[in-house]
Design a protein around this motif. Structure first.
Motif, PDB file in Angstrom:
ATOM      1  N   LEU A   1       0.842  -1.195   0.000  1.00  0.00           N
ATOM      2  CA  LEU A   1       0.000   0.000   0.000  1.00  0.00           C
ATOM      3  C   LEU A   1       0.877   1.244   0.000  1.00  0.00           C
ATOM      4  O   LEU A   1       1.795   1.369   0.819  1.00  0.00           O
ATOM      5  N   VAL A   2       0.579   2.171  -0.908  1.00  0.00           N
ATOM      6  CA  VAL A   2       1.370   3.399  -1.050  1.00  0.00           C
ATOM      7  C   VAL A   2       0.412   4.589  -1.023  1.00  0.00           C
ATOM      8  O   VAL A   2      -0.362   4.793  -1.963  1.00  0.00           O
ATOM      9  N   GLY A   3       0.448   5.343   0.058  1.00  0.00           N
ATOM     10  CA  GLY A   3      -0.425   6.496   0.189  1.00  0.00           C
ATOM     11  C   GLY A   3      -0.020   7.328   1.387  1.00  0.00           C
ATOM     12  O   GLY A   3       0.899   6.961   2.126  1.00  0.00           O
ATOM     13  N   ALA A   4      -0.706   8.444   1.595  1.00  0.00           N
ATOM     14  CA  ALA A   4      -0.391   9.351   2.694  1.00  0.00           C
ATOM     15  C   ALA A   4      -1.530   9.369   3.703  1.00  0.00           C
ATOM     16  O   ALA A   4      -2.712   9.412   3.324  1.00  0.00           O
ATOM     17  N   VAL A   5      -1.180   9.345   4.993  1.00  0.00           N
ATOM     18  CA  VAL A   5      -2.159   9.312   6.070  1.00  0.00           C
ATOM     19  C   VAL A   5      -1.761  10.312   7.156  1.00  0.00           C
ATOM     20  O   VAL A   5      -0.671  10.888   7.114  1.00  0.00           O
ATOM     21  N   GLY A   6      -2.626  10.492   8.136  1.00  0.00           N
ATOM     22  CA  GLY A   6      -2.336  11.358   9.258  1.00  0.00           C
ATOM     23  C   GLY A   6      -1.916  10.568  10.481  1.00  0.00           C
ATOM     24  O   GLY A   6      -1.813   9.332  10.443  1.00  0.00           O
ATOM     25  N   PRO A   7      -1.692  11.256  11.598  1.00  0.00           N
ATOM     26  CA  PRO A   7      -1.253  10.581  12.820  1.00  0.00           C
ATOM     27  C   PRO A   7      -2.329   9.701  13.437  1.00  0.00           C
ATOM     28  O   PRO A   7      -2.058   8.973  14.396  1.00  0.00           O
ATOM     29  N   ASP A   8      -3.549   9.754  12.900  1.00  0.00           N
ATOM     30  CA  ASP A   8      -4.650   8.931  13.403  1.00  0.00           C
ATOM     31  C   ASP A   8      -4.722   7.557  12.722  1.00  0.00           C
ATOM     32  O   ASP A   8      -5.699   6.831  12.863  1.00  0.00           O
TER      33      ASP A   8
ATOM     34  N   HIS B   1      -1.814  16.835   9.108  1.00  0.00           N
ATOM     35  CA  HIS B   1      -3.191  16.661   8.642  1.00  0.00           C
ATOM     36  C   HIS B   1      -3.720  15.283   9.021  1.00  0.00           C
ATOM     37  O   HIS B   1      -2.967  14.307   9.101  1.00  0.00           O
ATOM     38  N   GLN B   2      -5.026  15.205   9.208  1.00  0.00           N
ATOM     39  CA  GLN B   2      -5.672  13.934   9.504  1.00  0.00           C
ATOM     40  C   GLN B   2      -5.816  13.099   8.230  1.00  0.00           C
ATOM     41  O   GLN B   2      -5.763  13.606   7.110  1.00  0.00           O
ATOM     42  N   THR B   3      -6.003  11.815   8.415  1.00  0.00           N
ATOM     43  CA  THR B   3      -6.263  10.924   7.285  1.00  0.00           C
ATOM     44  C   THR B   3      -7.544  11.371   6.572  1.00  0.00           C
ATOM     45  O   THR B   3      -8.472  11.892   7.209  1.00  0.00           O
TER      46      THR B   3
END
Length: 326
Positions: free
Chosen positions: A66-73, A97-99
């Motif tokens: 899986l390749v993507g950007a997420v937040g600390p949540d 930023h949040q997911t």
């Protein structure tokens, strides 16, 4: 086949409206549209196109990346994905930023009105596929809906690295420019759209149907209850019907599940027709549940569905890959 699935990772907020959207629309007032729908239910589920596809591939045993950007949540969601066979080692965590959030309202005819908050997804362009490929050599990169700049970058990097890629612009066609659509599609080994998106893609790119086919290897178009059509230049179309008589609980993620099944079968070296049949069987699993990752992949019932709908040959080909007797 080692597949990197690039794209959105999100939390889905799914609401059900007990009426029909079309009954609430006044044709002579559409330019002043202002509506609020009182909904009966709210389901908060794990989602995002890339995460949904990776979840399905993981359940079928393909160990997707899986390749993507997420937040600390993202921590709890990450544990869930790992438990279901997804490699999250190349997910970028953004501290600011949040997911992403997907907010979707579905009416009794399964029509949908949705909004998507990008959040951390806007940082996906920071991810370098070269580093991902160095960590674990890739056979295929699926470019699914994501930050537009990231979609273009990941497509270009796949070309530069000589890795086959699949284009799945779907929900982002409304945001992509004509140039971005042409950049994401040109040279794709696989192109995925639904029927509406196929027309929107041609309009955005300024291409006719044949011009699209000349730029891709295989064009896979999902047709909802009518199944799927597979087109290639110079060859007759392959059509496969959908699994009939499925009680529709929620259509969210149905197309993502199709892509999981299709790409898994392609990775196993099975015929395109069989790949589409597995994709349709996977779609039926999702359609019968609320939430795009709420279904369970169990080989025996999955094969039973394939056997009933598509016959013994299809079940036999898939059983050998799923590790179960036909």
């Amino acid at each position: 086949m080692r597949i990197a699935v690039t794209g959105s990772i999100a939390t889905d907020h799914l609401m059900a409206f007990p009426g029909r959207f079309v009954d609430q629309l006044l044709p002579d007032q559409l330019e002043h549209l202002s509506l609020s729908f009182l909904v009966d239910t709210l389901q908060v589920r794990r989602g995002g196109v890339a995460a949904n596809i990776a979840f399905g591939l993981g359940g079928l045993g393909l160990d997707p990346l899986l390749v993507g950007a997420v937040g600390p949540d993202f921590a709890e969601y990450e544990v869930w994905l790992k438990e279901h066979g997804v490699d999250t080692g190349s997910v970028y965590v953004c501290a600011e930023h949040q997911t992403a959030r997907f907010m979707c309202l579905t009416d009794q005819d399964t029509n949908q009105i949705a909004a998507f908050y990008a959040g951390a997804m806007a940082e996906a362009g920071r991810i370098d596929l070269r580093a991902v490929h160095e960590r674990t050599p890739l056979d295929l990169v699926l470019v699914s809906p994501n930050d537009p700049g990231a979609m273009v970058r990941h497509t270009e990097q796949a070309r530069e690295l000589g890795i086959d890629f699949a284009a799945d612009p779907s929900q982002q066609l409304a945001r992509l420019t004509g140039g971005e659509v042409r950049a994401v599609v040109t040279g794709a080994r696989w192109l995925f759209t639904n029927e509406y998106e196929s027309a929107l893609l041609r309009e955005r790119a300024g291409w006719g149907r044949q011009e699209v086919l000349e730029r891709v290897g295989t064009w896979v178009t999902t047709l909802g209850a009518q199944g799927v059509r597979i087109d290639r230049t110079g060859e007759p179309a392959v059509t496969v019907g959908a699994v009939p008589d499925v009680r529709a609980e929620d259509p969210t993620g149905v197309g993502d599940a199709f892509r999981s099944g299709f790409l898994a079968a392609v990775g196993w070296g099975l015929p395109l027709e069989t790949a589409a049949q597995l994709g349709c069987a996977m779609s039926a699993l999702v359609l019968a549940t609320v939430g795009s990752q709420a279904y369970e992949i169990r080989p025996e019932p999955l094969l039973a569905t394939v056997r009933t709908v598509y016959g013994e040959r299809a079940a036999g080909l898939l059983a050998a890959k799923l590790g179960r007797p036909a």
